[in-house]
Write a protein that holds these residues in place. Structure first.
Motif, short mmCIF file in Angstrom:
data_model
loop_
_atom_site.label_atom_id
_atom_site.label_comp_id
_atom_site.label_asym_id
_atom_site.label_seq_id
_atom_site.Cartn_x
_atom_site.Cartn_y
_atom_site.Cartn_z
N LEU A 128 -22.59 86.36 33.92
CA LEU A 128 -23.25 84.99 33.21
C LEU A 128 -22.28 83.82 33.12
O LEU A 128 -22.75 82.69 33.38
N ALA A 129 -20.93 84.18 33.16
CA ALA A 129 -19.95 83.11 33.12
C ALA A 129 -19.74 82.77 34.57
O ALA A 129 -18.90 82.97 35.10
N ASP A 130 -20.12 81.65 34.67
CA ASP A 130 -20.12 81.14 36.44
C ASP A 130 -19.29 79.67 36.27
O ASP A 130 -19.94 78.72 35.65
N PHE A 190 -29.09 89.62 36.60
CA PHE A 190 -27.90 88.73 37.12
C PHE A 190 -27.01 89.42 38.21
O PHE A 190 -26.39 90.18 37.98
N PRO A 191 -26.81 88.77 39.31
CA PRO A 191 -25.74 89.19 40.32
C PRO A 191 -24.31 88.90 39.74
O PRO A 191 -24.29 88.00 39.01
N VAL A 192 -23.69 89.60 40.25
CA VAL A 192 -21.94 89.32 40.07
C VAL A 192 -21.95 87.88 40.48
O VAL A 192 -21.93 87.72 41.73
N VAL A 193 -21.25 87.25 39.44
CA VAL A 193 -20.78 85.64 39.94
C VAL A 193 -19.33 85.65 40.70
O VAL A 193 -18.33 86.36 40.26
N GLU A 194 -19.44 85.03 41.99
CA GLU A 194 -17.83 84.85 42.63
C GLU A 194 -17.25 83.98 41.99
O GLU A 194 -17.83 82.71 41.40
N ASP A 195 -16.21 84.23 41.73
CA ASP A 195 -15.18 83.57 40.81
C ASP A 195 -14.38 82.56 41.71
O ASP A 195 -13.56 82.88 42.45
N ARG A 196 -15.07 81.29 41.76
CA ARG A 196 -14.32 80.42 42.60
C ARG A 196 -12.97 79.69 42.50
O ARG A 196 -12.29 79.43 43.08
N GLY A 197 -12.77 79.80 40.94
CA GLY A 197 -11.55 79.18 40.55
C GLY A 197 -10.42 80.06 40.89
O GLY A 197 -9.37 79.69 41.48
N PHE A 198 -10.57 81.49 40.92
CA PHE A 198 -9.30 82.36 41.28
C PHE A 198 -9.18 82.24 42.69
O PHE A 198 -8.20 82.14 43.13
N ARG A 199 -10.51 82.23 43.41
CA ARG A 199 -10.39 82.15 45.10
C ARG A 199 -9.53 80.81 45.23
O ARG A 199 -8.55 80.75 46.29
N GLY A 200 -9.80 79.73 44.53
CA GLY A 200 -9.21 78.47 44.87
C GLY A 200 -7.83 78.47 44.56
O GLY A 200 -6.96 77.94 45.50
N SER A 201 -7.38 79.10 43.66
CA SER A 201 -6.05 78.91 43.30
C SER A 201 -5.18 79.82 44.02
O SER A 201 -3.92 79.94 44.07
#
Length: 111
Positions: free
Chosen positions: A27-29, A95-106
């Motif tokens: 849920l937390a995207d 709900f599919p698993v949300v890709e953590d873009r913040g972690f990927r970017g950091s």
């Protein structure tokens, strides 16, 4: 409606962890930082006896259909352990698993 009773509604820590994992992973995207922030405050609320977030905060900051799912969870917690299990299974399907873009970017990786 206060949400301070939610931490006491789980059968055990395993059930609480599963529910929190659904909120965190599905849920937390982070593409919607404001909504994500309030969902994570709600995630925290599920383990705390004090108020981290109010129902009004959630209504103002979480969009449909996620708000509907959060309200369903609150009702399930206040109903029965079986309802909590059913909620988790349904949310995992919906709900599919949300890709953590913040972690990927950091971490410096690009896609």
């Amino acid at each position: 409606m206060t949400l301070t009773d939610l931490s006491n509604g789980f059968r055990d820590d395993e059930q609480r962890r599963r529910v929190r994992a659904v909120i965190h992973d599905r849920l937390a995207d982070d593409r919607d930082p404001q909504e994500c922030r309030y969902l994570m405050r709600f995630w925290w609320q599920l383990s705390m006896p004090y108020q981290e977030v109010s129902m009004e905060d959630l209504r103002l900051n979480v969009h449909q259909p996620k708000l509907d799912v959060v309200e369903e969870l609150i009702n399930a917690i206040r109903s029965s352990h079986a309802q909590i299990d059913a909620w988790a299974a349904g949310a995992e399907r919906a709900f599919p698993v949300v890709e953590d873009r913040g972690f990927r970017g950091s971490s410096g990786s690009e896609s």
